[in-house]
Design an enzyme around this catalytic site. Structure first.
Site, PDB file in Angstrom:
ATOM      1  N   LEU A   1      48.484  45.858  50.768  1.00 24.61           N
ATOM      2  CA  LEU A   1      48.182  45.821  49.033  1.00 24.61           C
ATOM      3  C   LEU A   1      47.203  44.868  48.981  1.00 24.61           C
ATOM      4  O   LEU A   1      47.413  43.417  48.803  1.00 24.61           O
ATOM      5  CB  LEU A   1      49.510  45.336  48.445  1.00 24.61           C
ATOM      6  CG  LEU A   1      49.617  45.596  46.978  1.00 24.61           C
ATOM      7  CD1 LEU A   1      51.213  45.644  46.545  1.00 24.61           C
ATOM      8  CD2 LEU A   1      48.715  44.847  46.188  1.00 24.61           C
ATOM      9  N   ALA A   2      45.790  45.377  49.262  1.00 24.05           N
ATOM     10  CA  ALA A   2      44.740  44.312  49.518  1.00 24.05           C
ATOM     11  C   ALA A   2      43.571  45.098  48.927  1.00 24.05           C
ATOM     12  O   ALA A   2      42.998  45.925  50.029  1.00 24.05           O
ATOM     13  CB  ALA A   2      44.724  43.555  50.693  1.00 24.05           C
ATOM     14  N   GLU A   3      42.917  44.980  47.912  1.00 23.80           N
ATOM     15  CA  GLU A   3      41.769  45.802  47.603  1.00 23.80           C
ATOM     16  C   GLU A   3      40.373  45.721  48.427  1.00 23.80           C
ATOM     17  O   GLU A   3      39.812  46.728  48.865  1.00 23.80           O
ATOM     18  CB  GLU A   3      41.474  45.809  46.174  1.00 23.80           C
ATOM     19  CG  GLU A   3      42.458  46.230  45.187  1.00 23.80           C
ATOM     20  CD  GLU A   3      43.737  45.465  44.987  1.00 23.80           C
ATOM     21  OE1 GLU A   3      43.521  44.380  45.315  1.00 23.80           O
ATOM     22  OE2 GLU A   3      44.796  45.809  44.418  1.00 23.80           O
TER      23      GLU A   3
ATOM     24  N   HIS B   1      44.881  46.350  33.103  1.00 22.65           N
ATOM     25  CA  HIS B   1      45.408  47.642  33.296  1.00 22.65           C
ATOM     26  C   HIS B   1      44.518  48.476  32.314  1.00 22.65           C
ATOM     27  O   HIS B   1      44.961  49.821  32.077  1.00 22.65           O
ATOM     28  CB  HIS B   1      46.857  47.890  33.232  1.00 22.65           C
ATOM     29  CG  HIS B   1      47.591  47.444  34.249  1.00 22.65           C
ATOM     30  ND1 HIS B   1      47.869  46.131  34.405  1.00 22.65           N
ATOM     31  CD2 HIS B   1      48.319  47.982  35.247  1.00 22.65           C
ATOM     32  CE1 HIS B   1      48.573  46.005  35.387  1.00 22.65           C
ATOM     33  NE2 HIS B   1      48.936  47.132  35.891  1.00 22.65           N
TER      34      HIS B   1
ATOM     35  N   PHE C   1      44.264  50.391  39.469  1.00 25.07           N
ATOM     36  CA  PHE C   1      43.912  49.935  38.235  1.00 25.07           C
ATOM     37  C   PHE C   1      42.456  49.389  38.074  1.00 25.07           C
ATOM     38  O   PHE C   1      42.298  48.664  39.104  1.00 25.07           O
ATOM     39  CB  PHE C   1      44.925  49.216  37.254  1.00 25.07           C
ATOM     40  CG  PHE C   1      46.033  49.823  36.958  1.00 25.07           C
ATOM     41  CD1 PHE C   1      46.059  50.768  35.613  1.00 25.07           C
ATOM     42  CD2 PHE C   1      47.237  49.969  37.693  1.00 25.07           C
ATOM     43  CE1 PHE C   1      47.435  51.409  35.289  1.00 25.07           C
ATOM     44  CE2 PHE C   1      48.400  50.722  37.304  1.00 25.07           C
ATOM     45  CZ  PHE C   1      48.527  51.444  36.107  1.00 25.07           C
ATOM     46  N   ASP C   2      41.756  49.757  37.197  1.00 26.66           N
ATOM     47  CA  ASP C   2      40.287  49.249  37.068  1.00 26.66           C
ATOM     48  C   ASP C   2      40.276  47.392  37.118  1.00 26.66           C
ATOM     49  O   ASP C   2      39.440  47.119  37.836  1.00 26.66           O
ATOM     50  CB  ASP C   2      39.868  49.409  35.509  1.00 26.66           C
ATOM     51  CG  ASP C   2      41.091  49.273  34.540  1.00 26.66           C
ATOM     52  OD1 ASP C   2      41.623  48.538  34.362  1.00 26.66           O
ATOM     53  OD2 ASP C   2      41.488  50.428  33.734  1.00 26.66           O
ATOM     54  N   GLY C   3      41.242  46.825  36.603  1.00 27.34           N
ATOM     55  CA  GLY C   3      41.185  45.297  36.447  1.00 27.34           C
ATOM     56  C   GLY C   3      41.482  44.993  38.249  1.00 27.34           C
ATOM     57  O   GLY C   3      41.480  43.795  38.349  1.00 27.34           O
TER      58      GLY C   3
END
Lengths: 365, 324
Positions: free
Chosen positions: B58-60, B129, B83-85
């Site tokens: 879990l790490a963009e 979100h 999600f965008d944010g």
């Protein structure tokens, strides 16, 4: 500001060392290396030549021919040792200081200068050398190396990737994410951290409360600290880590314990933040002198050999200088080249407008 | 011909791309067994396995950074940002690394990476979100930015984005994921960077993309009842813009409104207004107006109906173009 004047005075106990600063070969229970005299002479030559290239680049910067230069002085053994551990199929991801690794990968030293002279952002084809472009933003390339290693995994190839970064980079989120990715995917990657004790002006204590190699255990893979000024040990440790990676045993973190003997870059002034005695202590552990001492003692190299290497280095320095000065400035419209692989109408329009603007000056003024 | 939701059309498009090219990979958070929080990757893990559909940590930044490495090795990763944010932790890898690699390598490297981002509001979500971050990416040279507005485009454009040799930021209108339409999979697709006239008209050009296209089409229907003819253009491509199509429409109507959910300040509408003004100055009967989000963070969802430009706000902007 606190300065630990004893920094580096004592070799840390966990250190893998095969060649002492005095040039004595020593044994290590987990690592050994069997090098022929010819291989040792080749390593010595590498060390001397990359130091010479580096010295020439510093001089070129001082004379205004390069905008900036990041010297590798003091880190030659870490880079040559690890660089010579790579096979052709392995892929290396450097920072902006890996001139020694570039040398091992067959990148023409002059091509390293383009970035620092300001004529390009990277003048070599990474695929030709399996040596990626220099990465300036600290730590970003660790993720690229892990992704590349995941690709190697999917290809079923007999290869690994290695990624270089410094002690400062270990504080970056990307580096920690790379550790996690490599661990959970068991990626064939070696994390090669050159702990040169200083991130510009910040000493290691600003980055970590524990020795860096011990970070690895928290991520679930082995970490090892090697004498970064010992080319034999760096070669042995990196070779083993790469072998483990290729054989499916996952990543290793190597902390090469070394010292940045020069400034961070030519724009830096280390006298503002570190004491001279520290540098003096590390000069006694010079990565080249210990190999030379060992070679003399074991009669692997005689004075003729050392003189010949010095002469080759002088020639190389002259050649790099000459070809650096001959590097042409790019043409203005090259700004627009390679931004996209496929055509881009909006960018093409801007290019045409600027070309037309430039044309108004032809023969004018 | 089949009737598909936008989410299912994307799913079918991804599947087709994976079948066409074994180098295509899916990566992201929960894209595997779960099939993504919006189910856009539903079933792909089961059929293609975990070496091609990768549930990531879990790490963009890690998602984009490792995708770059995979692309350097010859793969074509399609990354889902949940999600965008949540794209901002990856912004450094996208802007500093992904966008610049061809230039830095003098054209020797290419990074065919697609970054899928569900965008926009209207679903009653908690903060982060419902955002519309497209302008950050259209401002970044080296990226291509597109937005689909309907199932047919979703099906074709995602495949075009995957085939593209440059990195593509692919915006998906999350409040339209469940809208259905007929998709002709065999139809020849419009080039990815071409816009389309979604509804022809004569009085005002209304430019929109992503979730706002439907809103603007509804506005056009309402306006028609009052005798006003709106030409709705679905931009589809945000960078580069299909300026030929935009200028052609504005030269015909003489009026232009740009609608987007993102804040108008320094938004894509500002860029379009400047270009339209420069290219169509003598055709314009009124300044280019914008209908968009306010210069505030996205509000709590009970207020999002006030924040999002709706049919009436679009028509209000249209009306104002007649007041000059």
């Amino acid at each position: 500001m606190t300065v630990d004047a004893s920094r580096g005075a004592e070799a840390p106990p966990e250190l893998v060392q095969l060649l002492t600063p005095e040039g004595e070969r020593v044994e290590h229970p987990a690592y050994d290396i069997d090098l022929s005299p010819e291989e040792i002479r080749a390593l010595y030559r590498d060390l001397v030549l990359v130091r010479r290239v580096d010295m020439e680049a510093v001089a070129l910067q001082r004379q205004g021919e390069l905008g900036i230069w990041a010297s590798l002085l003091g880190q030659e053994a870490a880079q040559i040792g690890s660089g010579r551990a790579l096979t052709d199929a392995d892929m290396a991801f450097p920072t902006y200081r890996e001139h020694g690794v570039a040398w091992c990968r067959g990148v023409d030293p002059v091509n390293l200068l383009g970035l620092f002279r300001g004529v390009n952002h990277g003048g070599w084809d990474p695929a030709d050398h399996n040596f990626h472009l220099y990465t300036i933003v600290i730590g970003s390339q660790t993720l690229h190396a892990v992704g590349y290693a995941m690709g190697i995994q999917r290809d079923g190839a007999d290869a690994a990737s290695i990624v270089y970064f410094g002690d400062g980079a270990t504080s970056q989120g990307d580096v920690n994410e790379a550790f996690i990715w490599a661990s959970v995917f068991n990626a064939p990657v070696v994390f090669f951290c050159q702990n040169n004790q200083w991130a510009i002006s910040e000493p290691l204590e600003k980055q970590s409360k524990i020795p860096l190699y011990r970070r690895a255990s928290g991520f679930g893979f082995p970490g090892v600290r090697v004498d970064g000024n010992d080319v034999f040990a760096c070669l042995a440790v990196t070779r083993q880590a790469l072998k483990n990676a290729r054989e499916g045993q996952g990543p290793t973190l190597i902390e090469a314990f070394t010292y940045r003997m020069g400034a961070h870059t030519t724009s830096d002034d280390p006298t503002r933040y570190r004491v001279a005695t520290e540098l003096e202590a590390w000069k006694l552990k010079d990565p080249i002198e210990r190999v030379k001492a060992y070679m003399f003692k074991s009669q692997i190299g005689d004075q003729d050999f050392f003189d010949a290497v010095d002469a080759e280095a002088a020639d190389l320095g002259r050649d790099v200088r000459k070809r650096c000065l001959e590097m042409p400035d790019p043409a203005p419209l090259e700004i627009f080249e390679h931004v996209y692989v496929e055509p881009n109408a909006m960018l093409a329009e801007e290019r045409d407008q600027y070309a037309a603007y430039l044309a108004t000056f032809e023969g004018g003024e | 011909m089949s009737t598909l939701t936008l989410a299912k059309a994307l799913n079918d498009g991804l599947r087709a791309a994976m079948e066409d090219d074994p180098k295509v990979l899916i990566m992201g958070e929960d894209v595997g067994k779960l099939g993504g929080v919006f189910r856009v990757t539903d079933g792909l893990y089961k059929d293609f396995g975990d070496s091609r559909v990768i549930d990531t940590p879990l790490a963009e930044s890690g998602i984009i950074g490792t995708a770059i490495g995979l692309a350097l090795r010859g793969y074509r990763p399609v990354c889902e940002i949940q999600f965008d944010g949540f794209v901002f932790p990856a912004a450094d890898q996208i802007i500093t690394q992904l966008a610049k690699m061809p230039l830095r390598s003098l054209g020797k490297l290419r990074l065919p990476v697609v970054v899928r981002i569900p965008c926009g509001g209207g679903i009653g979500a908690v903060e982060h979100h419902s955002e519309s971050p497209e302008a950050y990416f259209t401002h970044t040279a080296g990226l291509r930015v597109v937005a689909c507005s309907n199932p047919a485009d979703a099906y074709h454009m995602i495949q075009q984005a995957i085939r593209c040799e440059d990195p593509v930021i692919f915006f998906e209108p999350k409040r339209r994921y469940w809208d259905k339409a007929v998709v002709d999979k065999a139809a020849e697709a419009l080039p990815m960077h071409r816009g389309v006239v979604a509804r022809p008209g004569t009085d005002v050009t209304v430019l929109a993309y992503g979730p706002m296209v439907k809103t603007c089409l509804e506005a056009a229907t309402a306006a028609a009842e009052e005798g006003r003819s709106l030409e709705v253009v679905d931009l589809r491509s945000l960078s580069p813009l299909d300026t030929d199509l935009i200028f052609e429409s504005v030269r015909k109507t003489g009026r232009c409104v740009v609608a987007h959910e993102a804040p108008v300040n320094s938004g894509l509408g500002a860029e379009i207004a400047a270009r339209v003004t420069e290219a169509c100055f003598y055709n314009l009967e009124a300044p280019v107006l914008r209908a968009g989000g306010f210069s505030t963070p996205y509000p709590p969802s009970r207020l999002e109906d006030d924040y999002l430009p709706d049919l009436d706000r679009v028509l209000d902007a249209v009306d104002r173009t007649f007041a000059f």
